[in-house]
Write a protein that holds these residues in place. Structure first.
Motif, mmCIF file in Angstrom:
data_model
loop_
_atom_site.group_PDB
_atom_site.id
_atom_site.type_symbol
_atom_site.label_atom_id
_atom_site.label_comp_id
_atom_site.label_asym_id
_atom_site.label_seq_id
_atom_site.Cartn_x
_atom_site.Cartn_y
_atom_site.Cartn_z
ATOM 1 N N VAL A 91 48.307 35.950 43.836
ATOM 2 C CA VAL A 91 47.052 35.965 44.607
ATOM 3 C C VAL A 91 46.553 34.801 44.766
ATOM 4 O O VAL A 91 45.829 34.276 45.934
ATOM 5 N N HIS A 92 46.440 33.997 43.884
ATOM 6 C CA HIS A 92 45.766 32.616 43.496
ATOM 7 C C HIS A 92 46.788 31.382 43.190
ATOM 8 O O HIS A 92 47.479 31.737 42.556
ATOM 9 N N THR A 93 46.430 30.216 43.846
ATOM 10 C CA THR A 93 47.387 29.165 43.365
ATOM 11 C C THR A 93 46.571 28.602 42.114
ATOM 12 O O THR A 93 45.521 29.000 41.628
ATOM 13 N N VAL A 99 39.721 27.158 39.586
ATOM 14 C CA VAL A 99 38.227 27.175 39.924
ATOM 15 C C VAL A 99 37.509 28.408 39.569
ATOM 16 O O VAL A 99 36.467 28.499 39.049
ATOM 17 N N ALA A 100 38.225 29.750 39.702
ATOM 18 C CA ALA A 100 37.867 31.053 39.338
ATOM 19 C C ALA A 100 37.237 30.910 37.901
ATOM 20 O O ALA A 100 36.300 31.447 37.556
ATOM 21 N N VAL A 101 38.401 30.437 36.864
ATOM 22 C CA VAL A 101 38.026 30.392 35.581
ATOM 23 C C VAL A 101 36.968 29.452 35.151
ATOM 24 O O VAL A 101 35.989 30.013 34.446
ATOM 25 N N ALA A 102 37.071 28.204 35.791
ATOM 26 C CA ALA A 102 35.707 27.150 35.206
ATOM 27 C C ALA A 102 34.372 27.737 36.047
ATOM 28 O O ALA A 102 33.421 27.691 35.477
ATOM 29 N N VAL A 112 43.037 40.167 41.985
ATOM 30 C CA VAL A 112 44.233 40.506 41.264
ATOM 31 C C VAL A 112 44.283 42.119 40.923
ATOM 32 O O VAL A 112 43.698 42.690 39.985
ATOM 33 N N PRO A 113 45.592 42.596 41.456
ATOM 34 C CA PRO A 113 45.601 44.136 41.161
ATOM 35 C C PRO A 113 46.161 44.333 39.684
ATOM 36 O O PRO A 113 46.619 43.482 38.902
#
Length: 206
Positions: A91-93, A99-102, A112-113
């Motif tokens: 789903v994500h690179t 980016v998402a975690v930071a 994400v399923p």
């Protein structure tokens, strides 16, 4: 540990590819983005991670060493096994995950399923300081800049993997952009497989 495999691509399935190495066909489980770069009959090299279980040995393959490193780091979070880690990279690179975690972007992680709100919170808590130094993509997200849509990179990689030039891929992406924007406007996540088919049609009628 098997760090990489290199050889002729013997077969491609929805969830993996068989790479012939020294006369032996090695099944590697991959993301759709990695599979899009492969072509049956051509040579390929994949960074790999071997997951050992009591009843099985499973090899996961990645287009880059960074994807493999992130795959392995993701599994250090509670409740994240290899299948979920691979789904996250589907789903994500790696950059988008950083980016998402930071940025503690729970909405991005729950795309994400298999990841719910609590799971996303746990991943942020446990991995925020472990996924690497923030790069330009993370800085942009934290500053409120909008990153390029993930589908663009996946469709571009898929077209290049099928033998088209980067210029052709760029032109095809422009042709299918209205389709992706229409999906987004209706609250649907752009479907990479459908966009790739539309891009191929656009290239065939030029």
């Amino acid at each position: 540990m098997i760090a990489s495999v290199a050889g002729r691509v013997a077969a491609i399935a929805p969830d993996g590819a068989v790479i012939e190495v020294g006369g032996v066909g090695i099944l590697t489980h991959c993301t759709p983005g990695t599979l899009a770069r492969l072509k049956v009959g051509e040579e390929a090299r994949l960074s790999t991670s071997l997951v050992v279980r009591e009843e099985s040995l499973t090899l996961y393959g990645f287009a880059t060493d960074d994807e493999r490193a992130v795959f392995e780091l993701l599994q250090t979070a509670s409740g994240v096994g290899p299948k979920l880690a691979l789904a996250m990279l589907a789903v994500h690179t790696p950059g988008a995950l950083r980016v998402a975690v930071a940025a503690a972007d729970l909405k991005a992680l729950t795309k994400v399923p298999g990841i719910g709100q609590k799971g996303a919170q746990r991943i942020v808590l446990e991995l925020k300081d472990r996924l690497g130094t923030p790069d330009a993509a993370v800085d942009a997200a934290l500053n409120g800049d909008r990153p390029a849509p993930l589908w663009r990179e996946q469709v571009h990689s898929g077209l290049v993997g099928l033998g088209y030039s980067a210029k052709d891929a760029d032109e095809a992406i422009l042709a299918v952009e209205p389709q992706a924007e229409a999906d987004a406007a209706e609250g649907r996540e752009p479907q990479v497989a459908a966009l790739l088919k539309s891009a191929l049609r656009a290239l065939s009628v030029r």
